[in-house]
Scaffold this motif. Structure first.
Motif, PDB file in Angstrom:
ATOM      1  N   ARG A  95       0.828  -1.207   0.000  1.00  0.00           N
ATOM      2  CA  ARG A  95       0.000   0.000   0.000  1.00  0.00           C
ATOM      3  C   ARG A  95       0.860   1.253   0.000  1.00  0.00           C
ATOM      4  O   ARG A  95       0.515   2.261  -0.632  1.00  0.00           O
ATOM      5  CB  ARG A  95      -0.948  -0.018   1.205  1.00  0.00           C
ATOM      6  CG  ARG A  95      -2.143  -0.946   1.040  1.00  0.00           C
ATOM      7  CD  ARG A  95      -3.101  -0.808   2.213  1.00  0.00           C
ATOM      8  NE  ARG A  95      -2.510  -1.328   3.427  1.00  0.00           N
ATOM      9  CZ  ARG A  95      -2.626  -2.595   3.826  1.00  0.00           C
ATOM     10  NH1 ARG A  95      -3.307  -3.460   3.105  1.00  0.00           N
ATOM     11  NH2 ARG A  95      -2.056  -3.006   4.945  1.00  0.00           N
ATOM     12  N   TRP A  96       1.975   1.206   0.723  1.00  0.00           N
ATOM     13  CA  TRP A  96       2.864   2.368   0.794  1.00  0.00           C
ATOM     14  C   TRP A  96       3.436   2.690  -0.590  1.00  0.00           C
ATOM     15  O   TRP A  96       3.430   3.848  -1.022  1.00  0.00           O
ATOM     16  CB  TRP A  96       3.994   2.087   1.786  1.00  0.00           C
ATOM     17  CG  TRP A  96       4.869   3.275   2.068  1.00  0.00           C
ATOM     18  CD1 TRP A  96       4.663   4.245   3.011  1.00  0.00           C
ATOM     19  CD2 TRP A  96       6.089   3.625   1.406  1.00  0.00           C
ATOM     20  NE1 TRP A  96       5.683   5.165   2.989  1.00  0.00           N
ATOM     21  CE2 TRP A  96       6.570   4.815   2.007  1.00  0.00           C
ATOM     22  CE3 TRP A  96       6.820   3.043   0.384  1.00  0.00           C
ATOM     23  CZ2 TRP A  96       7.759   5.426   1.605  1.00  0.00           C
ATOM     24  CZ3 TRP A  96       7.998   3.664  -0.036  1.00  0.00           C
ATOM     25  CH2 TRP A  96       8.463   4.836   0.569  1.00  0.00           C
ATOM     26  N   PHE A  97       3.919   1.672  -1.296  1.00  0.00           N
ATOM     27  CA  PHE A  97       4.453   1.902  -2.645  1.00  0.00           C
ATOM     28  C   PHE A  97       3.359   2.360  -3.601  1.00  0.00           C
ATOM     29  O   PHE A  97       3.580   3.236  -4.450  1.00  0.00           O
ATOM     30  CB  PHE A  97       5.139   0.642  -3.165  1.00  0.00           C
ATOM     31  CG  PHE A  97       6.526   0.439  -2.623  1.00  0.00           C
ATOM     32  CD1 PHE A  97       7.573   1.251  -3.016  1.00  0.00           C
ATOM     33  CD2 PHE A  97       6.783  -0.573  -1.701  1.00  0.00           C
ATOM     34  CE1 PHE A  97       8.857   1.068  -2.504  1.00  0.00           C
ATOM     35  CE2 PHE A  97       8.056  -0.759  -1.181  1.00  0.00           C
ATOM     36  CZ  PHE A  97       9.100   0.061  -1.588  1.00  0.00           C
ATOM     37  N   ALA A  98       2.163   1.772  -3.468  1.00  0.00           N
ATOM     38  CA  ALA A  98       1.054   2.176  -4.332  1.00  0.00           C
ATOM     39  C   ALA A  98       0.699   3.636  -4.126  1.00  0.00           C
ATOM     40  O   ALA A  98       0.354   4.352  -5.083  1.00  0.00           O
ATOM     41  CB  ALA A  98      -0.162   1.292  -4.076  1.00  0.00           C
ATOM     42  N   ALA A  99       0.789   4.114  -2.871  1.00  0.00           N
ATOM     43  CA  ALA A  99       0.503   5.514  -2.581  1.00  0.00           C
ATOM     44  C   ALA A  99       1.499   6.444  -3.263  1.00  0.00           C
ATOM     45  O   ALA A  99       1.208   7.622  -3.495  1.00  0.00           O
ATOM     46  CB  ALA A  99       0.519   5.750  -1.073  1.00  0.00           C
ATOM     47  N   HIS A 100       2.681   5.901  -3.588  1.00  0.00           N
ATOM     48  CA  HIS A 100       3.704   6.684  -4.292  1.00  0.00           C
ATOM     49  C   HIS A 100       3.757   6.334  -5.780  1.00  0.00           C
ATOM     50  O   HIS A 100       4.738   6.653  -6.457  1.00  0.00           O
ATOM     51  CB  HIS A 100       5.078   6.426  -3.649  1.00  0.00           C
ATOM     52  CG  HIS A 100       5.215   6.994  -2.274  1.00  0.00           C
ATOM     53  ND1 HIS A 100       5.513   8.319  -2.030  1.00  0.00           N
ATOM     54  CD2 HIS A 100       5.066   6.420  -1.051  1.00  0.00           C
ATOM     55  CE1 HIS A 100       5.558   8.540  -0.727  1.00  0.00           C
ATOM     56  NE2 HIS A 100       5.296   7.404  -0.109  1.00  0.00           N
TER      57      HIS A 100
END
Length: 300
Positions: free
Chosen positions: A208-213
Motif C-alpha cells: 500500500r505504501w508503494f502504491a501511494a507513491h
C-alpha cells in the motif's frame, strides 16, 4: 454510554455455594475432590448440586462409576457460570483494592500502550486519583463475555463483535532505517532495492505504501515480526527498512537511532478505537477514562 440492566427474577438466581460446589465437582470430576477443595463434606457437595439441579429443572451430571460426567446441559452451564464466577471474583478483588470502586481493567495493544498511552497515564492519574488502571496486553479482539476487561484498545475497523466504539485516531506510518543505511530522506523509489521489514498483522503495508507513491512494490519477502517494538529494534541494528507508526518512530528519530528513509507520511489501513462491551453497565472508572482520552483528541 449508560445501559439499563434487567436482572432475572430471584427464583432463577442460584446460591453462590451451590455454584461453587457444581463448578468444583465439574472441574475435578468428583464430589469427593470438590469437598476437599472447598473444605466441605461430600454429602454437602451432593446436596448443593441436587438443590441446583432441582432449581434449574435439569440434570447437570450423569454418574459413570465413581466419576461425575457432565451432561450436555451441564457442559454449557459450566462454561457460563465459570465466566460469572471469574467476573465476580475480579470485581471483589478490585473493590478490595480500591474501596471507592475506581478500578479499570484495560486491554491494550503493545505499541499503542507503550508509546502513546503510557507516557500520558500520569496526567490521567492526576486528574482521577480515585481510578486504578490495570493494563494487560492483547493482540487481537476477544469476547468480552469471557474476560473481566472493562474496555480495550482496538486497531482496524469497527469489526469487534458486541462492542461500543470511541474513535481515537488514524494510524499514520513513516519509513525509517538506521543512519548507516540511509543518509537522507530521499526518493521512495530507492527503497525498492532495500530489505524491507514486515509486521504479520499488516502483511500488505509496504504494498500500500508503494502504491501511494505510484510505484510497483518489489518482489520477494523480508523479515517478519509480530510487534512494532521488535521490528524497530531490527531497523536500528541495520537489518532493513521498517514502516512504523509515527508515535512509535518519533522517539527513535529524535535520539538519532533511526532516520527517515523516504519522504512522506502515509495513512495506514485502519484507526484506533476505545471499545467496551455492549449491554454491560459502564463503570464510573471507564466513564472517567473515556472522557479523559477524548480531551487528548486529536491524538498526536
Amino acid at each position: 454510554m449508560s445501559k439499563t440492566h434487567m436482572f432475572a427474577p430471584r427464583r432463577y438466581l442460584p446460591s453462590t455455594p451451590a455454584l461453587l460446589a457444581f463448578e468444583a465437582a465439574a472441574r475435578l470430576g468428583s464430589a469427593t475432590a470438590a469437598a476437599q477443595e472447598l473444605s466441605l463434606t461430600q454429602s454437602a457437595i451432593s446436596r448443593q448440586i441436587k438443590t441446583l439441579e432441582d432449581q434449574l429443572g435439569a440434570a447437570l451430571f450423569a454418574k459413570q462409576g465413581r466419576s461425575l460426567v457432565l451432561t450436555p446441559v451441564g457442559r454449557t452451564y459450566l462454561t457460563q457460570i465459570q465466566d460469572v464466577l471469574q467476573r465476580l471474583g475480579s470485581a471483589s478483588v478490585a473493590a478490595g483494592a480500591n474501596p471507592q470502586g475506581g478500578a479499570l481493567n484495560l486491554a491494550i495493544l503493545p505499541a499503542f500502550g507503550m508509546h502513546w498511552l503510557a507516557p500520558r497515564l500520569a496526567d490521567f492519574a492526576r486528574a482521577h486519583p480515585e481510578v486504578t488502571v490495570n493494563l494487560s496486553t492483547r493482540l487481537a479482539p476477544f469476547d468480552f463475555r469471557n474476560h473481566s476487561y472493562d474496555a480495550a484498545i482496538h486497531f482496524g475497523r469497527k469489526d469487534w463483535p458486541g462492542a461500543e466504539y470511541l474513535a481515537l485516531m488514524p494510524e499514520t506510518v513513516v519509513a525509517v532505517a538506521a543512519p548507516d543505511l540511509v543518509k537522507d530522506a530521499g526518493d521512495p523509489e530507492a527503497l525498492r532495492a532495500m530489505t524491507l521489514l514486515h509486521l504479520d498483522t499488516r502483511p500488505r503495508a509496504w504494498a500500500r505504501w508503494f502504491a501511494a507513491h505510484d510505484l510497483t512494490p518489489p518482489k520477494g519477502a523480508g523479515m517478519m515480526f509480530d510487534q512494532f517494538s521488535t521490528m524497530a529494534q531490527a531497523a536500528i541494528h541495520g537489518l532493513g527498512v521498517a514502516l512504523l507508526p509515527t508515535f512509535v518512530a518519533a522517539p527513535h528519530l529524535k535520539n538519532g537511532t533511526l532516520r527517515t528513509a523516504a519522504r512522506g507520511i502515509e495513512k495506514s489501513i485502519g484507526d484506533y478505537y476505545l471499545v467496551w462491551p455492549s449491554g454491560r453497565s459502564v463503570p464510573p472508572s471507564l466513564r472517567s477514562f473515556s472522557q479523559w482520552i477524548s480531551t487528548q483528541l486529536p491524538l498526536a
